[in-house]
Write a protein that holds these residues in place. Structure first.
Motif, short mmCIF file in Angstrom:
data_model
loop_
_atom_site.label_atom_id
_atom_site.label_comp_id
_atom_site.label_asym_id
_atom_site.label_seq_id
_atom_site.Cartn_x
_atom_site.Cartn_y
_atom_site.Cartn_z
N ARG A 125 -5.82 15.26 46.86
CA ARG A 125 -6.45 14.61 48.01
C ARG A 125 -5.44 14.36 49.14
N SER A 126 -4.22 13.97 48.78
CA SER A 126 -3.24 13.59 49.80
C SER A 126 -2.54 14.78 50.43
N PHE A 127 -2.16 15.76 49.60
CA PHE A 127 -1.33 16.85 50.10
C PHE A 127 -2.13 18.08 50.51
N GLY A 128 -3.37 18.21 50.02
CA GLY A 128 -4.19 19.32 50.48
C GLY A 128 -4.32 19.37 51.99
N PRO A 129 -4.61 18.25 52.65
CA PRO A 129 -4.78 18.27 54.10
C PRO A 129 -3.51 18.56 54.89
N VAL A 130 -2.31 18.35 54.30
CA VAL A 130 -1.07 18.59 55.04
C VAL A 130 -0.35 19.84 54.54
N LEU A 131 -1.00 20.63 53.71
CA LEU A 131 -0.41 21.87 53.23
C LEU A 131 -0.41 22.89 54.37
N LYS A 132 0.76 23.42 54.68
CA LYS A 132 0.88 24.36 55.80
C LYS A 132 0.24 25.71 55.45
N PRO A 133 -0.20 26.46 56.45
CA PRO A 133 -0.70 27.82 56.19
C PRO A 133 0.37 28.63 55.46
N GLY A 134 -0.05 29.35 54.43
CA GLY A 134 0.89 30.09 53.62
C GLY A 134 1.55 29.26 52.55
N GLY A 135 1.16 27.99 52.41
CA GLY A 135 1.79 27.08 51.46
C GLY A 135 1.29 27.25 50.04
N ARG A 136 1.87 26.45 49.16
CA ARG A 136 1.52 26.48 47.74
C ARG A 136 1.31 25.05 47.25
N LEU A 137 0.18 24.81 46.61
CA LEU A 137 -0.09 23.53 45.95
C LEU A 137 -0.43 23.87 44.51
N LEU A 138 0.50 23.57 43.60
CA LEU A 138 0.37 23.96 42.20
C LEU A 138 0.36 22.72 41.31
N VAL A 139 -0.50 22.73 40.32
CA VAL A 139 -0.58 21.66 39.32
C VAL A 139 -0.15 22.23 37.99
N VAL A 140 0.90 21.67 37.40
CA VAL A 140 1.36 22.14 36.10
C VAL A 140 0.40 21.62 35.03
N ALA A 141 -0.24 22.55 34.34
CA ALA A 141 -1.24 22.20 33.33
C ALA A 141 -0.85 22.85 32.00
N SER A 142 -1.80 23.47 31.33
CA SER A 142 -1.56 23.98 29.98
C SER A 142 -2.65 25.00 29.64
N SER A 143 -2.34 25.87 28.67
CA SER A 143 -3.36 26.81 28.21
C SER A 143 -4.51 26.09 27.52
N LEU A 144 -4.32 24.81 27.19
CA LEU A 144 -5.42 24.01 26.64
C LEU A 144 -6.41 23.61 27.71
N GLY A 145 -6.15 23.98 28.98
CA GLY A 145 -6.99 23.54 30.08
C GLY A 145 -8.17 24.44 30.39
N THR A 146 -8.56 25.33 29.47
CA THR A 146 -9.74 26.16 29.70
C THR A 146 -10.98 25.47 29.14
N LEU A 147 -12.10 25.70 29.77
CA LEU A 147 -13.33 24.97 29.43
C LEU A 147 -13.74 25.20 27.98
N GLY A 148 -13.47 26.39 27.45
CA GLY A 148 -13.86 26.69 26.08
C GLY A 148 -13.19 25.82 25.04
N ARG A 149 -12.15 25.08 25.42
CA ARG A 149 -11.48 24.16 24.50
C ARG A 149 -12.32 22.93 24.20
N LEU A 150 -13.37 22.71 24.98
CA LEU A 150 -14.22 21.54 24.79
C LEU A 150 -15.51 21.91 24.08
N ASP A 151 -16.08 20.94 23.41
CA ASP A 151 -17.41 21.08 22.84
C ASP A 151 -18.38 21.51 23.95
N PRO A 152 -19.25 22.48 23.70
CA PRO A 152 -20.18 22.94 24.74
C PRO A 152 -21.01 21.83 25.38
N ARG A 153 -21.23 20.73 24.66
CA ARG A 153 -21.99 19.62 25.25
C ARG A 153 -21.29 19.05 26.48
N LEU A 154 -19.96 19.23 26.55
CA LEU A 154 -19.19 18.63 27.63
C LEU A 154 -18.99 19.57 28.82
#
Length: 295
Positions: A125-154
């Motif tokens: 929310r804070s840095f998206g609006p001030v990211l310059k053209p050609g910039g990079r906004l990266l969030v370090v996550a994990s291979s556990l971050g795919t939707l299939g890792r959750l119960d389908p109900r979720l």
């Protein structure tokens, strides 16, 4: 990206975050600035000084004390960089609270969620609006971050969700953890799994709103998976860490995304591992073996 670039890394006084600062400072030029941020003033100052004095460093390095759980502090820093420098070229959201195997997951949930998820939302929310053209906004996550890792109900909580909806889902999950109803509702026992899914969902939500404009300007927003990394926080969870990367080695693949020409549409808004997107709907529901901080 032009000269006089500004880069910022959160959770950067040790481990992968520090390696990312080292790599940025080595690849950027003498007119560029890398901000190394963390909560401990002494550790931040020491790390920034050591990197600034390293032979491989070309860019300028400065330490900033920053508590990523303080959304106001993140917003203030983003506003400052926007006013003083016209924005920011690289933001890597890397901060994470450690999990300890000798404590219950529920007892650690609040601290983990506040850093991994609350801070991710605030950075977007804070840095998206001030990211310059050609910039990079990266969030370090994990291979556990795919939707299939959750119960389908979720799945409906995160698939195609807005950032507000992701936040609501995270708080609902937090409440279920504390009320003892999380497993009944389908949430995995290990808090890092839904947390990582929510991180990627938050990135996807913001990217969906900006995709056309960002791709036209070569701007990239994505989640990144650095692979298994040998750090102080991860070692207690590894039965065998002989195959883990050093932080410096793990940082290289992330930095390759930062410095790639343009913005690859196949990577935009996705979870990227070693330069390739991981399928959002891929993976299997988490099991007890996923208690490790698997990359």
């Amino acid at each position: 990206m032009n000269t006089s670039r500004i880069a910022l890394v959160t959770g950067a006084n040790q481990g992968l975050g520090r390696a990312l600062v080292e790599g940025l400072a080595a690849r950027l030029g003498p007119d560029d600035l890398v901000l190394l941020t963390g909560r401990d003033a002494g550790r931040v100052a020491d790390a920034a000084r050591e990197i600034a004095e390293a032979p491989a460093t070309r860019g300028r390095v400065e330490g900033r004390v920053l508590d990523v759980t303080d959304a106001g502090a993140l917003a203030a820093l983003a506003a400052e960089l926007g006013e003083r420098h016209g924005g920011v070229d690289v933001v890597i959201s890397n901060a994470v609270a450690p999990l300890h195997p000798d404590r219950s997951q529920a007892a650690q949930a609040d601290a983990f969620i506040d850093v991994a998820n609350g801070a991710t939302h605030a950075v977007l929310r804070s840095f998206g609006p001030v990211l310059k053209p050609g910039g990079r906004l990266l969030v370090v996550a994990s291979s556990l971050g795919t939707l299939g890792r959750l119960d389908p109900r979720l799945h409906p909580l995160f698939d195609g969700a807005s950032l507000d909806q992701v936040e609501y889902a995270v708080e609902s999950w937090r409440s279920a953890v504390h009320s003892g109803t999380a497993q009944e509702a389908g949430w995995p026992l290990w808090v890092n799994v839904p947390s990582k899914v929510a991180q990627v969902a938050a990135v996807r939500a913001v990217a969906a709103e900006r995709r056309e404009h960002d791709l036209a300007s070569g701007t990239l927003i994505a989640a990144v998976c650095p692979g298994m990394v040998d750090t102080r926080a991860s070692r207690p969870w590894f039965g065998d860490y002989s195959g883990a990367q050093t932080p410096a080695a793990a940082a290289e693949a992330v930095l390759d995304v930062v410095f790639a020409e343009g913005a690859d549409p196949a990577l935009y808004g996705e979870l990227v591992r070693f330069g390739k997107p991981l399928p959002w709907h891929g993976g299997e529901p988490a099991t007890e073996q996923d208690r490790m901080l698997v990359p």
